[in-house]
Design an enzyme around this catalytic site. Structure first.
Site, PDB file in Angstrom:
ATOM      1  N   ARG A  89       0.843  -1.187   0.000  1.00 19.42           N
ATOM      2  CA  ARG A  89       0.000   0.000   0.000  1.00 19.42           C
ATOM      3  C   ARG A  89       0.881   1.240   0.000  1.00 19.42           C
ATOM      4  O   ARG A  89       1.998   1.237   0.504  1.00 19.42           O
ATOM      5  CB  ARG A  89      -0.908   0.017   1.225  1.00 19.42           C
ATOM      6  CG  ARG A  89      -2.127  -0.892   1.090  1.00 19.42           C
ATOM      7  CD  ARG A  89      -3.036  -0.813   2.297  1.00 19.42           C
ATOM      8  NE  ARG A  89      -2.404  -1.382   3.466  1.00 19.42           N
ATOM      9  CZ  ARG A  89      -1.774  -0.713   4.416  1.00 19.42           C
ATOM     10  NH1 ARG A  89      -1.711   0.608   4.364  1.00 19.42           N
ATOM     11  NH2 ARG A  89      -1.223  -1.325   5.431  1.00 19.42           N
ATOM     12  N   TYR A 238      -1.431  -3.715  -6.467  1.00 20.32           N
ATOM     13  CA  TYR A 238      -1.277  -4.367  -5.163  1.00 20.32           C
ATOM     14  C   TYR A 238      -2.627  -4.382  -4.424  1.00 20.32           C
ATOM     15  O   TYR A 238      -3.336  -3.370  -4.393  1.00 20.32           O
ATOM     16  CB  TYR A 238      -0.218  -3.647  -4.303  1.00 20.32           C
ATOM     17  CG  TYR A 238      -0.222  -4.202  -2.896  1.00 20.32           C
ATOM     18  CD1 TYR A 238       0.296  -5.466  -2.632  1.00 20.32           C
ATOM     19  CD2 TYR A 238      -0.841  -3.518  -1.853  1.00 20.32           C
ATOM     20  CE1 TYR A 238       0.230  -6.017  -1.368  1.00 20.32           C
ATOM     21  CE2 TYR A 238      -0.909  -4.061  -0.579  1.00 20.32           C
ATOM     22  CZ  TYR A 238      -0.377  -5.318  -0.347  1.00 20.32           C
ATOM     23  OH  TYR A 238      -0.465  -5.867   0.910  1.00 20.32           O
ATOM     24  N   LYS A 247      -9.748  -2.460   1.825  1.00 23.25           N
ATOM     25  CA  LYS A 247      -9.440  -1.317   2.697  1.00 23.25           C
ATOM     26  C   LYS A 247     -10.194  -0.048   2.248  1.00 23.25           C
ATOM     27  O   LYS A 247     -10.635   0.742   3.070  1.00 23.25           O
ATOM     28  CB  LYS A 247      -7.942  -1.053   2.719  1.00 23.25           C
ATOM     29  CG  LYS A 247      -7.086  -2.272   3.024  1.00 23.25           C
ATOM     30  CD  LYS A 247      -7.222  -2.764   4.446  1.00 23.25           C
ATOM     31  CE  LYS A 247      -6.169  -3.827   4.752  1.00 23.25           C
ATOM     32  NZ  LYS A 247      -6.272  -4.396   6.092  1.00 23.25           N
ATOM     33  N   HIS A 267     -10.835  -2.219  11.518  1.00 20.69           N
ATOM     34  CA  HIS A 267      -9.747  -3.072  11.037  1.00 20.69           C
ATOM     35  C   HIS A 267      -9.537  -4.203  12.045  1.00 20.69           C
ATOM     36  O   HIS A 267      -8.558  -4.219  12.777  1.00 20.69           O
ATOM     37  CB  HIS A 267      -8.483  -2.208  10.907  1.00 20.69           C
ATOM     38  CG  HIS A 267      -7.358  -2.868  10.174  1.00 20.69           C
ATOM     39  ND1 HIS A 267      -6.044  -2.463  10.336  1.00 20.69           N
ATOM     40  CD2 HIS A 267      -7.336  -3.877   9.274  1.00 20.69           C
ATOM     41  CE1 HIS A 267      -5.267  -3.211   9.562  1.00 20.69           C
ATOM     42  NE2 HIS A 267      -6.012  -4.066   8.920  1.00 20.69           N
ATOM     43  N   SER A 289      -1.568  -3.539  10.222  1.00 16.21           N
ATOM     44  CA  SER A 289      -1.238  -4.511   9.176  1.00 16.21           C
ATOM     45  C   SER A 289       0.061  -5.231   9.510  1.00 16.21           C
ATOM     46  O   SER A 289       1.028  -4.621   9.962  1.00 16.21           O
ATOM     47  CB  SER A 289      -1.092  -3.800   7.828  1.00 16.21           C
ATOM     48  OG  SER A 289      -2.354  -3.380   7.401  1.00 16.21           O
ATOM     49  N   CYS A 291       0.610  -7.389  11.872  1.00 10.38           N
ATOM     50  CA  CYS A 291       0.853  -7.515  13.315  1.00 10.38           C
ATOM     51  C   CYS A 291       0.070  -8.670  13.939  1.00 10.38           C
ATOM     52  O   CYS A 291      -0.076  -8.737  15.153  1.00 10.38           O
ATOM     53  CB  CYS A 291       0.517  -6.222  14.033  1.00 10.38           C
ATOM     54  SG  CYS A 291       1.654  -4.898  13.630  1.00 10.38           S
ATOM     55  N   ASP A 314      -9.678  -9.735   9.024  1.00 14.84           N
ATOM     56  CA  ASP A 314      -9.124  -8.402   8.728  1.00 14.84           C
ATOM     57  C   ASP A 314     -10.088  -7.243   8.993  1.00 14.84           C
ATOM     58  O   ASP A 314      -9.663  -6.191   9.427  1.00 14.84           O
ATOM     59  CB  ASP A 314      -8.678  -8.359   7.260  1.00 14.84           C
ATOM     60  CG  ASP A 314      -7.777  -7.173   6.950  1.00 14.84           C
ATOM     61  OD1 ASP A 314      -6.861  -6.902   7.749  1.00 14.84           O
ATOM     62  OD2 ASP A 314      -7.998  -6.506   5.923  1.00 14.84           O
ATOM     63  N   ARG A 408       1.874 -12.204  -0.373  1.00 13.30           N
ATOM     64  CA  ARG A 408       0.532 -12.511   0.151  1.00 13.30           C
ATOM     65  C   ARG A 408      -0.055 -13.768  -0.464  1.00 13.30           C
ATOM     66  O   ARG A 408       0.228 -14.094  -1.616  1.00 13.30           O
ATOM     67  CB  ARG A 408      -0.418 -11.343  -0.162  1.00 13.30           C
ATOM     68  CG  ARG A 408       0.008 -10.007   0.436  1.00 13.30           C
ATOM     69  CD  ARG A 408      -0.565  -9.837   1.805  1.00 13.30           C
ATOM     70  NE  ARG A 408      -0.038  -8.679   2.517  1.00 13.30           N
ATOM     71  CZ  ARG A 408      -0.637  -8.152   3.589  1.00 13.30           C
ATOM     72  NH1 ARG A 408      -1.766  -8.641   4.032  1.00 13.30           N
ATOM     73  NH2 ARG A 408      -0.084  -7.131   4.215  1.00 13.30           N
TER      74      ARG A 408
END
Ligand code: GDP
Ligand code: PGA
Ligand code: MN
Length: 625
Positions: A89, A238, A247, A267, A289, A291, A314, A408
């Site tokens: 991002r 991405y 998002k 989130h 993100s 974590c 998420d 990912r």
């Protein structure tokens, strides 16, 4: 009315409809598509139906072009290597556009650069977009994706329509959201979130295309128009920049809708824990993100007698029901998870989710047609040849990284072996606790509990974390990431904190709020806590608190902390509990002051006074110790 319709059909009429029936689309969709066609000038329109034949056709094209490589070890799974300049991002290029600046961002201190979102005026944004979008799909197909965030037909769900010139994006949207022609029926005359995405690489191409991944990193821009419920994303493929349901819609746009309608778009993962006492609880947890959301959501418990089930990893949309109970849904249909670190020990349930029908982006490839990334060293054939995400030959032990740190996996949630039977329940599941956390190498204990709702909001407002590879930041600096929402706020963060405070109303059962830290380090830089499956021990303590056990907590300046010995450490071997749970006063004095400075600088007059008051109290309590 008919005139509008006729004009629209004429405009689109210049461009062939390669697939689908334009004439049967809802009127507002036709008008939107006519606008997109005029603006982007694609060579054709492809109205997606979500069918398997459609996926097969697109995959075939991408394999031929070389964008995808089949991973022969698994069924229907593919590797995609992006342009190495398009891997995360881009927060600095992500904007919220409103006529009034302070609807989007707080009043920051003069001379200070705001970090709680980037605002741009509609006029300035128009210039930026006019410089990018006209003709941006020349020579390319415009895919039209009808999608639903949340279970089809749930009162908590919302509908979007995304156009894109990337068929990789289409493939991932099919996994991450519910793409179906039923969306057109459900939609009828209603409004929807308008999503326009382009890789920004019209034909004939102007820049050298790397890895068959046309993009435009110099011109990336991701613009959100919350009032018009519209997103325009340019230049990047991405996931976080291009799968606009995620998002962009489910957090930035939805947070604004949620404010207006009195709910929450967060989130957060949602998980269910059944205890050995046979009680079941649902908890939501917000971590920045990279974590640990996906890992916690699918945790494989290190203690006997517990059962974990996943609702989402998420994003959570949550609303108080008529009985005052907070209910949450997962608006997504898939996982877009961090690959490195994922293996059969850390997260077997994630591993089992992507054994088929999955897309791997910027991971490495083994000679036998499998995926590879850091963390899988013990799970591949010893000595096997590996090709890095950049296409270089590599083998375990030769140094350097095989996969991009933000590589990912994209996998259907339905394939996760521990999805909860209610994960698509239109009503959502009742939430009894909210957990905040981040990567905090020093000072912050394994777990503590807020004194009350407002105190919990203060704790959320002070979330910080080490920077990760999920965005463009370099190095390991500790950054503020309040509520884990810094990159995802759709409106003024001070107003958002007030919205959270306002949610507490008589008759509502407010979830208890906690803070956890899996990432505290010892003096040698080693994690003090084993983490992953052993995090169940912390959840166990949290749930006992939720169930009202007041014998296991003691009061401290940060809130309730576990009474010594109240977290089950059996079988863990050496855990330095004193270091893991310590609350160094000097650290917390500095930290309280630093958090106040952050809020004064970054949220200013928009910060609800109670938050500052609670921080003052915390500072005062530490200074007395
Ligand atoms: P998300 O982006 O918030 O969903 O984070 P993930 O669950 O994908 O995890 C991001 C990274 O943190 C991965 O490399 C994980 O292996 C690592 N991680 C997750 N949970 C833990 C934990 O409890 N302890 C440690 N040390 N690392 C973790
Ligand atoms: P994450 O996804 O929160 O699971 O890391 C973030 C992203 O889009 O990069
Ligand atoms: Mn994740």
């Amino acid at each position: 009315v008919y005139e509008v319709h006729e004009i629209v059909v004429q405009k689109v009429g210049k461009v062939p409809v390669a697939k689908g029936d334009f004439s049967h689309l809802p009127k507002k969709v036709k008008i939107f598509l006519a606008h997109c066609v005029q603006l982007c000038g694609p060579r054709g329109i492809y109205i997606c139906d979500g069918s398997q034949e459609e996926a097969d056709e697109i995959i075939h094209k991408l394999l031929e072009r070389g964008t995808l490589t089949r991973l022969t070890k698994y069924k229907n799974s593919y590797l995609c290597r992006t342009d190495p300049d398009d891997v995360a991002r881009v927060e600095s290029k992500t904007f919220i556009v409103t006529p009034n600046k302070y609807d989007s961002v707080p009043h920051v201190r003069e001379g200070v650069k705001g970090t709680m979102g980037c605002w741009m005026s509609p006029e300035d944004m128009k210039k930026e977009l006019d410089d990018r979008f006209p003709g941006c799909m020349a020579g390319r197909m415009m895919y039209v994706i009808p999608f639903c965030m949340g279970p089809l037909g749930s009162p908590l769900s919302k509908i979007g329509v995304q156009v894109t010139d990337s068929n990789y994006v289409l493939l991932c949207m099919r996994i991450m959201t519910r793409v179906s022609p039923k969306v057109w029926e459900l939609l009828g005359d209603q409004d929807f979130v308008k999503c326009i995405h382009s890789m920004g690489c019209p034909r004939p191409v102007q820049r050298r295309v790397k890895n068959h991944w046309p993009c435009n990193p110099e011109k990336v821009i991701i613009a959100h128009f919350p009032e018009e419920r519209k997103i325009k994303s340019f230049g990047s493929g991405y996931g976080g920049n291009s799968l606009l349901g995620k998002k962009c819609f489910a957090l930035r746009i939805a947070s604004v809708i949620a404010r207006d309608e009195g709910w929450m778009a967060e989130h957060m993962l949602i998980m269910s824990i059944t205890t050995p006492r046979n009680t079941e609880h649902f908890v939501a947890a917000a971590f920045p993100s990279a974590c640990g959301k996906t890992n916690l959501a699918m945790l494989n418990p290190g203690l006997p007698g517990f059962k974990i089930q996943c609702i989402g990893d998420d994003i959570a949309w949550m609303k108080f029901d008529e009985n005052g109970v907070l209910h949450g849904i997962n608006p997504e249909a898939g996982f877009f998870g961090v690959a490195p670190g994922t293996n059969m020990k850390t997260n077997p349930n994630a591993m089992l989710s992507f054994q088929s029908n999955s897309i791997f982006t910027n991971v490495a490839e083994t000679a036998d047609g499998g995926y590879f990334w850091e963390g899988l060293e013990d799970e591949v054939t010893a000595g096997i040849g590996i090709k890095t995400w950049l296409g270089q030959p590599w083998h375990v032990g030769c140094g350097g990284k095989a996969a991009h740190p933000n590589s990912r996996f994209t996998a259907p949630a339905s394939q996760c072996p521990i999805m909860h039977p209610r994960w698509e329940d239109p009503k959502g599941v009742p939430i009894s606790a909210i957990i905040f956390g981040g990567r905090r190498p020093t000072g912050v204990p394994l777990v503590f509990e807020a004194k009350n709702w407002a105190h919990g909001v203060m704790i959320g407002a002070c979330v910080k974390s080490e920077a990760t590879a999920a965005a463009e930041f370099q190095g390991k600096t500790i950054m503020h990431d309040p509520m884990a929402m810094r990159p995802f706020m759709g409106y003024n963060f001070g107003h958002y904190l007030q919205h959270w405070l306002d949610l507490e109303q008589p008759g509502r059962k407010m979830p208890k709020i906690f803070h956890v830290n899996w990432f505290r380090l010892d003096e040698h830089g080693k994690f003090l806590w084993p983490g992953f499956g052993e995090n169940i021990r912390v959840l166990d303590w949290i749930l006992k608190r939720v169930e009202g056990d007041d014998t296991i907590a003691v009061s401290s300046p940060v809130g309730w902390i576990p009474k010594k010995g109240s977290i089950d450490m059996s079988g863990l071997g050496n855990v330095n509990e004193d270091e893991l749970f310590s609350l160094p006063s000097h650290y917390w004095l500095d930290d309280s002051r630093e958090s106040k400075r952050f809020l004064e600088d970054q949220v200013g007059s928009d910060c609800p006074p109670i938050i500052m008051k609670l921080l003052d109290e915390q500072e005062a309590a530490f200074s007395k110790l």
